[in-house]
Design a protein around this motif. Sequence first.
Motif, PDB file in Angstrom:
ATOM      1  N   SER A 245       0.825  -1.204   0.000  1.00 20.22           N
ATOM      2  CA  SER A 245       0.000   0.000   0.000  1.00 20.22           C
ATOM      3  C   SER A 245       0.862   1.258   0.000  1.00 20.22           C
ATOM      4  N   TYR A 246       1.929   1.236   0.799  1.00 21.39           N
ATOM      5  CA  TYR A 246       2.807   2.405   0.920  1.00 21.39           C
ATOM      6  C   TYR A 246       3.458   2.739  -0.417  1.00 21.39           C
ATOM      7  N   TYR A 247       4.038   1.726  -1.056  1.00 18.48           N
ATOM      8  CA  TYR A 247       4.763   1.990  -2.294  1.00 18.48           C
ATOM      9  C   TYR A 247       3.823   2.217  -3.477  1.00 18.48           C
ATOM     10  N   ALA A 248       2.584   1.728  -3.377  1.00 23.09           N
ATOM     11  CA  ALA A 248       1.603   2.047  -4.418  1.00 23.09           C
ATOM     12  C   ALA A 248       1.316   3.543  -4.410  1.00 23.09           C
ATOM     13  N   ARG A 249       1.214   4.110  -3.206  1.00 25.50           N
ATOM     14  CA  ARG A 249       1.003   5.557  -3.104  1.00 25.50           C
ATOM     15  C   ARG A 249       2.217   6.320  -3.611  1.00 25.50           C
ATOM     16  N   VAL A 291      11.515  -7.228  -1.380  1.00 24.88           N
ATOM     17  CA  VAL A 291      12.120  -6.804  -2.642  1.00 24.88           C
ATOM     18  C   VAL A 291      11.157  -7.033  -3.799  1.00 24.88           C
ATOM     19  N   GLU A 292      10.477  -8.158  -3.792  1.00 21.13           N
ATOM     20  CA  GLU A 292       9.539  -8.469  -4.871  1.00 21.13           C
ATOM     21  C   GLU A 292       8.394  -7.450  -4.915  1.00 21.13           C
ATOM     22  N   ILE A 293       7.899  -7.081  -3.734  1.00 22.70           N
ATOM     23  CA  ILE A 293       6.806  -6.097  -3.679  1.00 22.70           C
ATOM     24  C   ILE A 293       7.281  -4.744  -4.205  1.00 22.70           C
ATOM     25  N   VAL A 294       8.440  -4.303  -3.750  1.00 21.36           N
ATOM     26  CA  VAL A 294       8.962  -3.009  -4.187  1.00 21.36           C
ATOM     27  C   VAL A 294       9.198  -3.018  -5.698  1.00 21.36           C
ATOM     28  N   GLN A 295       9.754  -4.123  -6.203  1.00 20.52           N
ATOM     29  CA  GLN A 295       9.986  -4.231  -7.654  1.00 20.52           C
ATOM     30  C   GLN A 295       8.675  -4.203  -8.425  1.00 20.52           C
ATOM     31  N   ASP A 296       7.701  -4.958  -7.952  1.00 19.43           N
ATOM     32  CA  ASP A 296       6.422  -5.017  -8.662  1.00 19.43           C
ATOM     33  C   ASP A 296       5.730  -3.661  -8.682  1.00 19.43           C
ATOM     34  N   ILE A 297       5.717  -2.994  -7.531  1.00 20.42           N
ATOM     35  CA  ILE A 297       4.973  -1.738  -7.429  1.00 20.42           C
ATOM     36  C   ILE A 297       5.731  -0.580  -8.070  1.00 20.42           C
ATOM     37  N   LEU A 298       7.008  -0.437  -7.736  1.00 18.59           N
ATOM     38  CA  LEU A 298       7.764   0.726  -8.202  1.00 18.59           C
ATOM     39  C   LEU A 298       8.309   0.563  -9.619  1.00 18.59           C
ATOM     40  N   LEU A 299       8.520  -0.667 -10.062  1.00 14.82           N
ATOM     41  CA  LEU A 299       9.184  -0.859 -11.352  1.00 14.82           C
ATOM     42  C   LEU A 299       8.295  -1.530 -12.396  1.00 14.82           C
ATOM     43  N   VAL A 300       7.756  -2.701 -12.061  1.00 19.52           N
ATOM     44  CA  VAL A 300       7.008  -3.462 -13.063  1.00 19.52           C
ATOM     45  C   VAL A 300       5.725  -2.745 -13.457  1.00 19.52           C
ATOM     46  N   SER A 301       4.977  -2.294 -12.469  1.00 21.42           N
ATOM     47  CA  SER A 301       3.648  -1.731 -12.760  1.00 21.42           C
ATOM     48  C   SER A 301       3.714  -0.437 -13.571  1.00 21.42           C
ATOM     49  N   VAL A 302       4.839   0.282 -13.473  1.00 26.55           N
ATOM     50  CA  VAL A 302       4.931   1.571 -14.182  1.00 26.55           C
ATOM     51  C   VAL A 302       5.978   1.519 -15.299  1.00 26.55           C
ATOM     52  N   GLU A 303       6.447   0.330 -15.630  1.00 25.35           N
ATOM     53  CA  GLU A 303       7.589   0.227 -16.559  1.00 25.35           C
ATOM     54  C   GLU A 303       7.303   0.893 -17.895  1.00 25.35           C
TER      55      GLU A 303
END
Length: 778
Positions: A245-249, A291-303
């Motif tokens: 939730s935090y990194y999605a924001r 790490v997987e969550i941060v990668q998915d939210i910060l990198l994959v979802s907005v790639e």
Amino acid sequence: MDHGDGSVVLLERHSVQAAREGLITDAKDSPPSLLLSSQKMYRETIIDFEQGCKCLEAGVSELKRILEEETTSETLIDPKQYLELYTTIYNMCIQKHPHDYSQRLYNKYRDIVEHYAKKTVLPSIQQKHDEYLLRELSRRWGHYKVFVKWLSHFFNYLERFFISQRNQPPLLEVAMKSFRDRVYLEVQVSAKDVVIALIHKEREGEQIDRELLKNVLDVFVQSGMGTIERYKEDLEMFLLEETESYYARKASSWIQECSCPEYMIKSEESLKKEKERVTHYLHSSTESKLVEIVQDILLVSVEKHLLEKEHSGCSALLRDDKIDDLSRMYMLYHPIPKGLEPVADAFRVHVTREGNALIKQAQDAAANGSFVEAQLLVGKIIDLHEKYMVYVMGCFKNHAFFHKALKEAFEVFCNKKVGGSYGPELLANFCDSLFKKSGNDKLSDEAMEATIDNVIKLLDYISDKDIFAEFYRKKLARRLLFDHHKVNKEHETSMITKLKRQQGGQYTSKMEGMVTDMQLAKEFQKGFKGSLTKKPGGIDLAVTVLTTIHWPSYKKSTDLNLPREMVQCVEAFNSYYQSITTARKLSWIYSLGTCHVIGSFDPKPIELVLSTYQAVVLCLFNDTERLTCQEIIEQLNLSHEDLVRVLISLSCAKYRILNKEPASKSIATTDVFEFNSKFTDTMRRIKVSIPPPSMEEREKVVEDVDRDRRYAIDACIVRIMKSRKVLPHQQLVAQCAEQLSRMFKPDIKMIKKRIEDLMARDYLERDAEDHHIFKYVA
């Protein structure tokens, strides 16, 4: 421990089991060794249970008092009191039935730890809130471990004998279960909320007590009784939800506010800090999940959005040579499954766009009548390739995805048409210009080798490599035959060697044969000159003997009526050659010959460098002053087309050695020509060029290549069917196309046509039951 009358008792410092389970935290908390001499531990008097419990409770009360005062004493319990407690429990355990109280003492131990957990530890924690709750939990957890450790010393005999004999849970397990049931289950929800709140504060940049969190999280881990299930279910699961939730924001905010490089820096820092949290206080098993969550939210979802960001996305980074940012992009996406594929795709799109821009520039210039850009195009493409190969090798760590992306991009624009010429011809023309420059020593050996390597790399992107080979062979032939004094043998050989290494020996066999022919021709010429006693016809004659199979097909001109002096030369060489070998026959190709003729003009004599055709035409004017075009054709037995080209070069071009009537630039059979005795030039030697044949060279090359392709397709089909014997139509076409794609992009219609032709020639036949299946005819 000796129970005899010698009575030597050695009390261990601490329980091995307690140390193994992590409850022994400091050696200073262990009781001192006690060496007792001349004393019997066993007493004849029976100790009843209530009496023993009073002694035990007094010791437990003293231990609680010391813990509450948080004394710094190294021994905590007085050695004499400790010995009394240990001895009392020991004696109560070894008394004979019915006074053996081992089981009741075991139960008593459970009651003590449960009471301490429920009445002392839990109330103290429940009175606190927020961070103070965690501090109290950490403090009480430390006290509880010391409390249990000392109890394990008191009840050491139970641990060593009773528990092992009765297969009862160890004392430590009993203590941990009591803490879990009486304390942990009551406070874990509140503690979890505070822990997650503190982690949130740290993520926002505030300082927190990491050591406190480490101690509290140890409670979650230890409460799992040997597993980390409680930690995972009671804390980790909620922490991961909060993290997502935090990194999605953050992602939603950063992607709007930040440039691509700024966003990547923030993402990189976030990953680094999450890993630090695991190092300082979280369980190691949490790292991969965080790490997987941060990668998915910060990198994959907005790639996609990140790579396509205007003015700062991947294309902008490549355009502006942002090496560090591109390296960071690779580093961030490389650990993510399929994370590099969109980056490689963006790289491919950018390179394709730049390559197409070069092609468009050259096409526009050619459409306006300027072919300079087309001549410079290959050099620009080489520079482009070198530029982006640096990115592939450096920023993208030589990864296969980016090699593939670069190849796909160059395959798009390297095969496009510019000014009527396709990629294979442009590349062959570039090579021709390059080797002519090398003959003039305009390029160093190192620069030449580097450029040759780049040409070989570009050839890998050309789909019709056989067309390049044919153009290159024709250009090579002209260099060897007409510019042999400028040819750098080492550079030519290097090019052929590298082509052979990439494409195979069959690809370069004719080129190698041409170079070999030129070497053998020197030997023939040397032998011919040695056999002469005088010059035949008074002319210096140099003959180059070529092997027909190696060289491009040239128009034979054996029926040309040569001047008598030239005839004597030809006959002399024929006689010499027949004396060397009778297995081969010479066919003279006068269209490729050159002559050096001295023109006796009134102002001054000038040496003329002419083709053989030009020379024989001019020689006619030694015996007559005026000739018509038709008369020249009849006297020389030369075709009208060839003669027109010759007469244009001699009368209508730069050097007007013949005067023409009428003075037009077109040639008719009735036109009259006479020798221009007034001709002069500032140079003492001039080369009179002849225009190329009306049939374009590229058309002839395409014809030759089409013919060779038919043979290649036939051979490929027969080779496949010979090994497979029976094959469906679709598979045969697919396998044939795949095998031929290394040399050229085959036309499916042509493959099907060649299959039909092979069936007509009884190499293949259709299956009697299924006409879509072919059989090989042995």
